[in-house]
Scaffold this motif. Sequence first.
Motif, PDB file in Angstrom:
ATOM      1  N   GLU A 249       0.838  -1.202   0.000  1.00 52.74           N
ATOM      2  CA  GLU A 249       0.000   0.000   0.000  1.00 52.74           C
ATOM      3  C   GLU A 249       0.876   1.257   0.000  1.00 52.74           C
ATOM      4  O   GLU A 249       1.870   1.328   0.710  1.00 52.74           O
ATOM      5  N   LYS A 272      -9.345  -4.001 -16.537  1.00 53.58           N
ATOM      6  CA  LYS A 272      -9.271  -4.542 -15.171  1.00 53.58           C
ATOM      7  C   LYS A 272     -10.571  -5.258 -14.855  1.00 53.58           C
ATOM      8  O   LYS A 272     -11.657  -4.666 -14.945  1.00 53.58           O
ATOM      9  N   LYS A 297      -5.931  -1.191  -1.434  1.00 52.58           N
ATOM     10  CA  LYS A 297      -6.607  -2.492  -1.551  1.00 52.58           C
ATOM     11  C   LYS A 297      -7.615  -2.525  -2.703  1.00 52.58           C
ATOM     12  O   LYS A 297      -7.904  -3.603  -3.246  1.00 52.58           O
ATOM     13  N   THR A 298      -8.133  -1.392  -3.083  1.00 52.92           N
ATOM     14  CA  THR A 298      -9.123  -1.384  -4.171  1.00 52.92           C
ATOM     15  C   THR A 298      -8.486  -1.694  -5.527  1.00 52.92           C
ATOM     16  O   THR A 298      -9.193  -1.969  -6.489  1.00 52.92           O
ATOM     17  N   ASP A 299      -7.157  -1.631  -5.588  1.00 60.14           N
ATOM     18  CA  ASP A 299      -6.475  -1.919  -6.845  1.00 60.14           C
ATOM     19  C   ASP A 299      -6.300  -3.414  -7.082  1.00 60.14           C
ATOM     20  O   ASP A 299      -5.858  -3.820  -8.165  1.00 60.14           O
ATOM     21  N   ASN A 300      -6.601  -4.236  -6.075  1.00 62.19           N
ATOM     22  CA  ASN A 300      -6.495  -5.683  -6.265  1.00 62.19           C
ATOM     23  C   ASN A 300      -7.423  -6.137  -7.399  1.00 62.19           C
ATOM     24  O   ASN A 300      -8.550  -5.645  -7.533  1.00 62.19           O
ATOM     25  N   THR A 302      -7.594  -8.502 -11.502  1.00 60.11           N
ATOM     26  CA  THR A 302      -6.955  -9.109 -12.669  1.00 60.11           C
ATOM     27  C   THR A 302      -6.870  -8.079 -13.789  1.00 60.11           C
ATOM     28  O   THR A 302      -7.892  -7.560 -14.257  1.00 60.11           O
ATOM     29  N   LEU A 320      -3.021  -8.686  -9.610  1.00 57.59           N
ATOM     30  CA  LEU A 320      -2.365  -7.757  -8.688  1.00 57.59           C
ATOM     31  C   LEU A 320      -2.929  -7.958  -7.287  1.00 57.59           C
ATOM     32  O   LEU A 320      -4.152  -7.921  -7.085  1.00 57.59           O
ATOM     33  N   ILE A 321      -2.048  -8.152  -6.315  1.00 57.57           N
ATOM     34  CA  ILE A 321      -2.416  -8.253  -4.901  1.00 57.57           C
ATOM     35  C   ILE A 321      -1.591  -7.223  -4.149  1.00 57.57           C
ATOM     36  O   ILE A 321      -0.359  -7.319  -4.098  1.00 57.57           O
ATOM     37  N   VAL A 322      -2.269  -6.235  -3.576  1.00 60.33           N
ATOM     38  CA  VAL A 322      -1.589  -5.191  -2.808  1.00 60.33           C
ATOM     39  C   VAL A 322      -1.488  -5.654  -1.359  1.00 60.33           C
ATOM     40  O   VAL A 322      -2.497  -5.978  -0.718  1.00 60.33           O
ATOM     41  N   HIS A 323      -0.287  -5.684  -0.829  1.00 61.40           N
ATOM     42  CA  HIS A 323      -0.037  -6.177   0.527  1.00 61.40           C
ATOM     43  C   HIS A 323      -0.021  -5.024   1.527  1.00 61.40           C
ATOM     44  O   HIS A 323       0.170  -3.861   1.168  1.00 61.40           O
TER      45      HIS A 323
END
Length: 444
Positions: A249, A272, A297-300, A302, A320-323
């Motif tokens: 983030e 997306k 987190k909203t950017d998670n 495909t 995409l997985i935002v940690h």
Amino acid sequence: MRLKPGALLRFYSLCGILVQVAATKNKGRGSQGQFPLTQNVTVVEGGTANLTCRVDQNDNTSLQWSNPAQQTLYFDDKKALRDNRIELVRASWHELSISVSDVSLSDEGQYTCSLFTMPVKTSKAFLTVLGVPEKPQITGFTSPVMEGERMQLTCKTSGSKPAADIRWFKNDKEVKDVKYLKEEDANRKTFTVSSTLDFLADRSDDGAVLSCRVDHESLNSTPQIAMQVLEIHYTPLVKIISSNSWPEEGQSIILTCESKGKPVPEPVLWTKDGGELPDPERMVVNGRVLSISFLNKTDNGTYRCEAKNPIGRNSTEYVLIVHDVFNTLLLTTVIPSLTTATVTTTVALTSSTTTSATAISTRDPNALAGQTGPDHALIGGIVAVVVFVTLCSIILLGRYLARHKGTYLTNEAKGAEDAPDADTAIINAEGSQVNAEEKKEYFI
């Protein structure tokens, strides 16, 4: 008087016969050890052939060259056959050499050198004429070719003698799986050879150089080559490359869409989760590059990159997985401090008695230092509340029990001192309860 060529030929033939007769009458004078020596000759069509006949020991005996048709070419230094291509090179009692220029395939055959001794001695020399293969031609080639189509290319050359050898190469690497065919030409002397290459067009063949090479002994180690450059059209091949392998983030990430195809793919399309990019202000597309700033987190989801050309289209995806932001948890150990409280109860009797009780109390533990993730913070908070409530309950319960225990002992002592017996003590204790309660004092 001028003799015709035919008459001249008959004249030299007659001279040869007379020489043979003379040699016979001479009883073979010193003819032993006399023998003509010749060598076979190989020449390329159109070249010059040199025929040489030598005699180590010769007592002035005549030498003669004749062609495969037994026509006399030269008798000593005298030309017998009118052919401008045939020339005298050297004539002596020990050697007779002639040359044949602009050799053709019809000149091939066995030539004879004769030494007119008794009997006549001869030596044979075979003239081999090589047929030069024509420049090879590749047929069946089309350009461009679509990926997956079958290609059948044929390389052909004619006029070789003996039959030429044909080999296929792809980028200097020989291709073995080919079909070879040899056919005799109409002149029954030369050959036409062909070789067929059969394969499926693949994108890896685009730009490859196919060459057909003709090898033949007449080419002096310089093969004849025909070449074609393959042009293969194929759908795009797409790949996404990420600049950040562990996005967190607040950070940024750059996704690069690499696409390769022929013809060159059009500008790529980014989506997306099957739709348009939701935040154009943070998600910026520049050509094949997608940049996302201030990740959250909203950017998670495909992200898909799609490329197309006139042949077709292709796409690939990136998940995409935002940690969460990672921090080190600092733990502080709290050691509770111990305090002592003294409770004193005073009762108005004839003789006053003071009783002391010791109680242990603890103060509130300090809060944990450091910031943790949402799950750790919640668990830590719950544990802290439970510990705090438990400690408070124990302290209050201890104080309550200590206070009531001191009151009971004081009243019991009061009744026992005033009464002469047990029953009177109980009655006196009940009657004095009010005064005892009013005069209690507590010291902490």
